[in-house]
Design an enzyme around this catalytic site. Structure first.
Site, PDB file in Angstrom:
ATOM      1  N   GLN A 107      -5.852  -1.631  -6.577  1.00  0.00           N
ATOM      2  CA  GLN A 107      -6.472  -0.761  -5.579  1.00  0.00           C
ATOM      3  C   GLN A 107      -7.203   0.375  -6.277  1.00  0.00           C
ATOM      4  OE1 GLN A 107      -4.480   2.413  -2.781  1.00  0.00           O
ATOM      5  NE2 GLN A 107      -4.329   0.453  -1.726  1.00  0.00           N
ATOM      6  N   ASP A 126       0.813  -1.222   0.000  1.00  0.00           N
ATOM      7  CA  ASP A 126       0.000   0.000   0.000  1.00  0.00           C
ATOM      8  C   ASP A 126       0.844   1.270   0.000  1.00  0.00           C
ATOM      9  OD1 ASP A 126      -2.573   1.288   0.101  1.00  0.00           O
ATOM     10  OD2 ASP A 126      -2.211   1.753   2.210  1.00  0.00           O
ATOM     11  N   SER A 165      -7.627   5.191   0.375  1.00  0.00           N
ATOM     12  CA  SER A 165      -7.928   3.939  -0.312  1.00  0.00           C
ATOM     13  C   SER A 165      -9.377   3.544  -0.068  1.00  0.00           C
ATOM     14  CB  SER A 165      -7.009   2.823   0.204  1.00  0.00           C
ATOM     15  OG  SER A 165      -5.657   3.175   0.073  1.00  0.00           O
TER      16      SER A 165
END
Length: 317
Positions: free
Chosen positions: A302, A230, A252
């Site tokens: 993502q 991430d 996110s």
């Protein structure tokens, strides 16, 4: 979480006798058991946004899920949603539901809770090792090895020493430099100042956990990779726009990972990131984590919220 071994790499993460145990293992991903399938996680590093780092929540949730399966199964995928902003002032509770335990595949659902409300939900699927003759993968990009590249800190220092650096970039770089993150990063082909206004939504960097993890526990390496995956990921979608707009709000929304083959997260891996689309105050990013020997270890995707504002004009008229 003892399990199949991760591959050894002669150019990797150091000697346990001469290297500190990774803080990702000893602190960040070391959950406190409270009851059956109930764990508490604490925070090591909080971004300047003062929101919990999404990679930490994903990694801790996968640790919790992995504690509820047998030693002979390994995570092959996880799919997550971030549903509320995390509070960095309080710990996170992780509740595991044993959704299904099958002969070949097992599914675990994890809910991360703060203040009595879910902030994150995740499903992780585990599989017993099953060899197959049907195999293929893309080719790893041809890039310089990490030994030939500057690390993140040295690169930022180089930028800050440039007298032509615009103040809007200088402020952001100083904030990044102040972060103490438990991973090492070496960008590939970092842009010069003149290139910042014409960047594609693509980036690559070598990455590994700081410190030593060891080769014995593949489940832990997957949890560390979840944490790593991430970092700077969603920012890939901003690269073509950063010279014109500054971030007003960026978080996110969801995060997915697929684990293909054993690897060591304390050894250098190439993180290849690209954003095929952005619009509607959202951005989509895709990533691949490559082992140094050219094997595709992990794939990621993502989507996140990206709200921007134009950089303020210097004109007073």
């Amino acid at each position: 979480m003892a399990s199949r071994q991760a591959p050894e790499d002669e150019q990797g993460g150091g000697d346990p006798s001469g290297d500190l145990r990774s803080v990702l293992v000893t602190s960040v991903l070391n959950l406190e058991p409270l009851d059956v399938d109930l764990f508490r996680g604490r925070h090591y590093w909080v971004p300047t946004t003062q929101r919990l780092f999404g990679g930490q929540i994903v990694g801790q949730a996968l640790v919790a899920a992995a504690k509820s399966v047998s030693e002979d199964v390994h995570v092959h995928s996880l799919h997550c949603y971030f549903v509320r902003t995390g509070d960095p002032k309080v710990p996170v509770l992780y509740q595991v539901e044993r959704t299904r335990t099958g002969t070949s595949f097992s599914v675990r659902s994890v809910k991360a809770v703060q203040h009595g409300k879910p902030i994150f939900i995740c499903q992780a699927s585990f599989q017993q090792t099953q060899p197959s003759p049907a195999r293929h993968q893309f080719f790893m990009p041809n890039v310089p090895p990490p030994e030939q590249l500057l690390d993140h800190e040295a690169l930022i220092d180089q930028y800050l020493r440039d007298p032509n650096l615009q103040e809007k970039y200088r402020v952001g770089l100083n904030r990044i430099a102040a972060k103490e993150v438990p991973i090492e990063i070496k960008p590939v082909n970092p842009p010069t100042l003149s290139q910042l206004q014409s960047m594609e939504p693509k980036q690559m960097f070598w990455v590994r956990a700081r410190g030593y993890i060891g080769e014995g526990d593949m489940k832990m390496h997957c949890c560390v990779a979840a944490y790593i995956s991430d970092y700077a990921f969603l920012g890939t979608a901003l690269l073509p726009h950063q010279w014109q707009y500054k971030v007003h709000f960026m978080v996110s929304l969801d995060h997915s990972m697929w684990f293909h083959t054993p690897f060591r997260a304390d050894h250098w891996m190439l993180y290849e990131c690209e954003s095929p689309w952005a619009g509607g105050s959202r951005g989509l990013v895709q990533g691949r984590l490559w082992r140094r020997d050219g094997i595709l270890a992990v794939s990621c995707a993502q989507e996140g919220v990206i709200r921007v504002k134009p950089w303020a004009s210097k004109s007073k008229l």
